[in-house]
Design an enzyme around this catalytic site. Structure first.
Site, short mmCIF file in Angstrom:
data_model
loop_
_atom_site.label_atom_id
_atom_site.label_comp_id
_atom_site.label_asym_id
_atom_site.label_seq_id
_atom_site.Cartn_x
_atom_site.Cartn_y
_atom_site.Cartn_z
N GLN A 192 -2.35 15.27 -4.92
CA GLN A 192 -1.78 14.50 -6.01
C GLN A 192 -2.78 13.47 -6.48
O GLN A 192 -3.37 12.75 -5.67
CB GLN A 192 -0.48 13.81 -5.58
CG GLN A 192 0.21 13.11 -6.76
CD GLN A 192 1.42 12.32 -6.35
OE1 GLN A 192 1.29 11.19 -5.88
NE2 GLN A 192 2.62 12.89 -6.51
N TYR A 243 3.58 4.47 -12.64
CA TYR A 243 2.12 4.32 -12.52
C TYR A 243 1.46 4.55 -13.88
O TYR A 243 2.15 4.74 -14.89
CB TYR A 243 1.60 5.27 -11.44
CG TYR A 243 2.11 4.90 -10.05
CD1 TYR A 243 1.70 3.73 -9.44
CD2 TYR A 243 3.02 5.72 -9.38
CE1 TYR A 243 2.18 3.37 -8.18
CE2 TYR A 243 3.50 5.37 -8.12
CZ TYR A 243 3.08 4.20 -7.53
OH TYR A 243 3.56 3.84 -6.29
N ALA A 250 23.67 1.31 36.28
CA ALA A 250 22.69 1.50 37.34
C ALA A 250 22.51 0.21 38.15
O ALA A 250 22.39 -0.87 37.58
CB ALA A 250 21.36 1.94 36.76
#
Length: 642
Positions: free
Chosen positions: A105, A176, A455
């Site tokens: 691109q 852009y 635990a």
């Protein structure tokens, strides 16, 4: 009997003279992986190789800048110099090791940039109008500037061909430079490159002609925003007219996206609907015969298949989905579940905009493919992970992926820890996709998951581990405010999980991300909600891309927000707070505490006498966010085993 039908996702299709092996596309997204000279790095190459290895049919480069003064991001890739060809050639060679094709691109940022990213060059644009996001006033392009930009696109296309790309794409969307010429929103020229649509299209059509002359029989596409969602911006009808002109000019495909800087919707987060603009691609497809690619928050292969079967596009872009799971195409072909993009924006969009290398919350290996060693250990270890939140999930996954024997302890009866609470916030339901996927993935990897079991140090010692990973996360902070233990007080976690009920009038104490989202959660149910926050703003820590959606919800559900206020006492029927030095009272039925979390790592100190290595990861070290936690759990565990 279920009828088995061919999946259109895996049909081949040609773009000009190149056969794409399937319909799944990774479109361009800046990764900030390049060096200051715009040259590709090992990080850049490995990132794209992972997508090709995963089976995407077309893997486009990130946007490659055609002019030295046209970078839109600090570490964006370049193609304006022959010295950049070698790195790009390594990338195309890596992609071509698999069946995938790759297009380059080509982009010029125009006004959507900053001088500091372009060696002090003032941004250029068709007209001297500042970008609403970048805010720097550009220099209006002269006729010589226009000619130079056209020549730069053509020269860049030649470099792309030399680097081994299979085609090129001109970026004419997202506001852009090329898009600026196309739109009367940004283009106020009265010369041959302005005025009516025919004049505003001339810059793009001249680029197309120059590129075609330079590269000959080579696939050439254009990415375009179907709608710009800005006053004076283009709409779908304008874009359809442009599409017709581009096809007549010899363009081979169109990549249809949406939006521009400032519209707030170019890349929607999880609050945005899926496939939200594929109908625009369908409209374009109706007026051209060339292939059309669509992109619109399509994160699930089932959605992608539906788009193709509906005839709305010829290819489906799954770019953010490829960050979450590079292996999605191959897994889909095998009928296996994939890890899905949850639209959180934290690792991709937010980091891209800040100039940092992109990654992914649900895939902590994303962007680190060049660094993480996932090869099996020669001597497997016994690994115990304590905590099944994001850090614990990724610690267990890292250990199991490298061939170790792993046990994960989770005190709750579900995986995900506090991350699951985020899914209860309005618009964030997809957050459950990650822990739901983790259940199956850990089972596939052979991890023993002990759910609903807290635990103890004794239980861990009994397993004789080689490595213990403490990923116990964080616990809600309870402030030292008189009345904070009252019967009318609950934590945000309790409210979101349905473990506490609220009266009609609710005060949420703490307006961070959790507090703000909890307020909206309650507002939707018709509660009269007030948020009290000591800082001058609320929702600190929320993704910049998500924040506008959250603030919109706060307004829509009439949540009252009080910032710069300090809570001093919680009573049975009211909250006392200080505002501008004065004591004030706010009647309420329920008070919700949302003061954040503190690390919970007491277990680590209890294991100090273990003869093995013990590491602490994620929020158990420092409470930040899930993006940090997943990478911390994954990377620290990999390092600890080597």
């Amino acid at each position: 009997m279920t009828k088995s039908l061919p999946n259109p996702l895996f049909e081949t299709k040609k773009i000009r003279n190149v056969t794409i092996p399937n319909r799944l596309v990774v479109t361009s997204m800046v990764g900030n992986f390049c060096d200051p000279q715009g040259r590709a790095t090992d990080q850049f190459v490995k990132y794209f190789e992972a997508k090709a290895r995963g089976g995407y049919g077309l893997v486009m480069s990130e946007a490659l800048v055609v002019s030295e003064d046209g970078k839109g991001f600090v570490a964006e890739g370049g193609i304006w110099d022959d010295a950049q060809i070698e790195g790009l050639a390594r990338m195309t060679a890596a992609v071509h090791r698999y069946e995938s094709k790759t297009f380059a691109q080509l982009i010029h940022a125009g006004r959507q940039t900053l001088q500091k990213w372009n060696n002090g060059h003032q941004p250029i644009a068709p007209s001297p109008l500042a970008c609403p996001v970048r805010k720097e006033v550009p220099r209006e392009m002269t006729a010589a500037d226009v000619a130079r930009a056209i020549a730069d696109f053509a020269a860049a296309a030649v470099r792309a061909k030399k680097a081994g790309f299979d085609g090129v794409e001109i970026h004419a969307g997202h506001g852009y430079l090329v898009a600026q010429f196309l739109s009367s929103y940004a283009n106020k020229r009265v010369d041959a490159y302005g005025g009516p649509l025919a004049g505003r299209m001339r810059f793009l059509l001249d680029i197309v002609a120059a590129v075609r002359e330079a590269v000959g029989d080579f696939p050439l596409g254009v990415r375009i925003s179907a709608e710009e969602h800005m006053p004076g911006g283009r709409n779908i009808e304008d874009t359809k007219a442009i599409a017709i002109a581009l096809e007549r000019a010899g363009v081979d495909y169109l990549n249809v996206s949406n939006g521009t800087y400032g519209d707030g919707g170019t890349t929607p987060p999880m609050h945005g609907p899926h496939a939200w603009k594929v109908n625009n691609a369908e409209q374009v497809k109706k007026v051209v015969a060339i292939p059309v690619i669509t992109a619109a928050r399509i994160n699930d292969p089932l959605l992608a298949e539906s788009v193709l079967l509906s005839g709305k596009a010829d290819f489906v872009a799954m770019t953010r989905a490829s960050l979450a799971q590079p292996e999605l195409p191959n897994q889909t072909k095998r009928g296996e579940p994939s890890r899905l993009c949850i639209g959180c924006m934290q690792g991709c969009y937010d980091r891209m905009q800040s100039g940092d290398p992109i990654t992914c919350l649900v895939n902590p290996n994303c962007g680190y493919e060049y660094l993480d060693d996932l090869s099996p250990l020669k001597t497997p270890k016994r690994v115990v992970v304590v905590g099944g939140g994001p850090a614990g999930i990724e610690a267990a996954r890292a250990a199991a992926t490298t061939g170790n024997c792993v046990t994960l302890h989770e005190a709750n009866d579900y995986l995900g820890g506090n991350f699951v609470l985020a899914a209860y916030a309005p618009g964030k339901g997809e957050f459950t996709c990650y822990p739901a996927w983790a259940v199956g993935e850990l089972a596939r990897l052979g991890v023993e998951v002990r759910m609903g079991e807290r635990a103890t140090a004794e239980a861990i010692r009994a397993q004789n581990p080689d490595l213990v990973v403490i990923a116990t996360g964080g616990t809600p902070i309870k402030p030292r405010i008189p009345g904070a233990d009252g019967p009318n007080v609950a934590t945000a976690s309790q409210v979101l999980r349905g473990e506490a009920t609220c009266g009609d009038r609710v005060v949420v104490c703490g307006g961070g991300q959790v507090g703000a989202e909890t307020a909206v959660f309650l507002g939707i149910t018709g509660k009269k909600v007030t948020v009290i926050e000591q800082l001058p703003t609320i929702a600190s820590g929320e993704s910049p891309a998500v924040l506008p959606f959250l603030m919109g919800q706060i307004a829509a559900y009439k949540v009252n927000v009080k910032t710069g206020c300090k809570i001093t006492c919680i009573g049975e029927e009211c909250v006392t707070y200080e505002e501008e030095g004065s004591e004030r009272f706010l009647p309420c039925d329920t008070v919700v505490l949302a003061f954040g979390f503190r690390p919970e790592a007491a277990l680590a100190s209890e294991l100090g006498d273990l003869p093995c290595k013990v590491i602490t990861v994620g929020d158990a070290v420092e409470v930040k966010n899930a993006l940090t936690a997943t990478r911390d759990g994954f990377a620290k565990t990999l390092a600890a085993m080597r």
